[in-house]
Write a protein that holds these residues in place. Structure first.
Motif, PDB file in Angstrom:
ATOM      1  N   GLY A  56       0.729  -1.073  -0.204  1.00  0.00           N
ATOM      2  CA  GLY A  56       0.044  -0.005   0.183  1.00  0.00           C
ATOM      3  C   GLY A  56       0.780   1.250   0.086  1.00  0.00           C
ATOM      4  N   ASN A 111       0.537   5.748   0.448  1.00  0.00           N
ATOM      5  CA  ASN A 111      -0.250   6.990   0.190  1.00  0.00           C
ATOM      6  C   ASN A 111       0.556   7.775  -0.712  1.00  0.00           C
ATOM      7  N   THR A 146      -4.656   6.881  -2.192  1.00  0.00           N
ATOM      8  CA  THR A 146      -4.206   5.693  -1.703  1.00  0.00           C
ATOM      9  C   THR A 146      -4.150   4.555  -2.704  1.00  0.00           C
ATOM     10  N   SER A 180      -3.553   0.432  -3.545  1.00  0.00           N
ATOM     11  CA  SER A 180      -3.529  -0.911  -2.880  1.00  0.00           C
ATOM     12  C   SER A 180      -2.952  -2.006  -3.794  1.00  0.00           C
ATOM     13  N   THR A 182      -9.481   8.795  -0.326  1.00  0.00           N
ATOM     14  CA  THR A 182      -9.954   8.917   1.394  1.00  0.00           C
ATOM     15  C   THR A 182      -9.825  10.253   1.591  1.00  0.00           C
ATOM     16  N   SER A 217      -7.345   5.063   5.014  1.00  0.00           N
ATOM     17  CA  SER A 217      -6.528   4.059   4.178  1.00  0.00           C
ATOM     18  C   SER A 217      -5.856   2.894   4.920  1.00  0.00           C
ATOM     19  N   TRP A 260      -6.294  -1.210   4.241  1.00  0.00           N
ATOM     20  CA  TRP A 260      -5.217  -2.081   4.042  1.00  0.00           C
ATOM     21  C   TRP A 260      -5.100  -3.137   5.287  1.00  0.00           C
TER      22      TRP A 260
END
Ligand code: ATR
Length: 285
Positions: free
Chosen positions: A63, A65, A93, A95, A106, A256, A260
């Motif tokens: 993941g 940011n 975000t 993933s 987000t 976030s 995850w």
């Protein structure tokens, strides 16, 4: 349902990221759940992004940011975008799921959580002014409409970017643009959101006092030194409440983290710690 990924790597990417609070926030969340989190910062140039993302995934990256200036740059690198990332046309975000990157956003939900849950603001039927039409404004505009505001007036120095934003929202009954030079003719607003990057530069933000009344809530999406000028304006204009973007930062991170790890962190203690830090640095709320 998100899955807990105990041995995976996480990071924040952007340029610059040296002062990013994301590692501090995510590590504090992880501590609450006794997760030994591997979360780093990575400053990247735009042309490094595709290869770096591939290598990070190959080494167990799960993941990321994404911060300035890459919230839009990473979109073509995603195989899939969530509905809220598509509406915001921005990703904060990433993933790594089933061998490809999925982009989500987000920021909007983070802003709403901060305003409604932390500050107890009722957003329903609020007449709202959104200043700016860059990535930050795109990120929060759909969530504001979803939260039930009555009207969204978007004003940007360059009017064509405001038009783009309002076109993308597809809510002609509630969202429309006005010219920046007409700001003093728009009456006053219940909610004023500063999504410009003026506080991060030298140009300065000039706003008329008449936009605010004693009922107005003024919100800056930035925090620390970047939020000083707008906050000073809001106080001098007599706003009821002045809120910076620190709470939104913590709340978007919490969302976030949930994506995850599949568990929700408690945000209040982390927010309180960061607030004390921001005050100690001299950029007082
Ligand atoms: P971000 O991702 O932070 O939104 P951005 O996409 O570069 O950054 O957008 C910056 C926003 O701040 C834009 O809306 C910009 O207006 P323009 O589109 O006209 O450039 C706005 N902005 C920056 N400095 C400003 C200033 N001094 N006064 C008013 N608006 C400003």
């Amino acid at each position: 349902m998100p899955l807990r990924q105990p041995h995976a790597h996480f990071a924040v990417i952007g340029q610059p990221v040296a002062h990013s609070l994301s590692p501090t926030i995510h590590k504090a969340f992880a501590q609450q759940w006794s997760i030994a989190l591997d979360y780093s910062r990575q400053a990247l140039d735009a042309d490094q992004l595709p290869q770096w993302l591939a290598e990070f995934a190959a080494e167990g990256g799960a993941g990321l940011n994404v911060t300035l200036p890459y919230k839009q740059t990473v979109i073509p690198l995603c195989r899939q975008l969530t509905a809220r990332a598509q509406r915001a046309r921005a990703v904060n975000t990433l993933s790594y799921i089933n061998g490809h990157w999925q982009g989500d956003n987000t920021d909007g939900i983070g802003l709403i959580a901060d305003l409604v849950q932390r500050h107890g603001i009722d957003l329903r039927e609020r007449r709202t002014l959104l200043l700016g039409a860059g990535g930050a404004a795109f990120g929060v505009a759909p969530a504001l409409l979803d939260a039930g505001i009555a009207e969204l007036v978007v004003c940007n120095r360059s009017p064509e970017r405001a038009d783009d934003l309002v076109d993308a929202l597809e809510e002609p009954a509630r969202a429309h643009t006005r010219y920046w030079q007409d700001l003093s003719e728009l009456g006053h607003f219940d909610l004023i959101i500063n999504a410009t990057s003026a506080g991060r530069g030298d140009a300065g933000l000039t706003l008329p006092i008449v936009l605010a009344s004693s009922h107005t809530v003024a919100v800056d999406l930035g925090y620390g030194h970047a939020a000083i000028e707008f906050s000073a304006w809001a106080k001098s204009a007599g706003c009821r409440q002045v809120i910076d973007g620190l709470g939104m930062l913590v709340e978007q991170a919490a969302e976030s983290f949930y994506l995850w790890q599949g568990v929700r962190p408690e945000t209040d203690p982390v927010y309180a710690r960061l607030r004390a830090h921001v005050v100690a640095e001299g950029a007082i709320e």
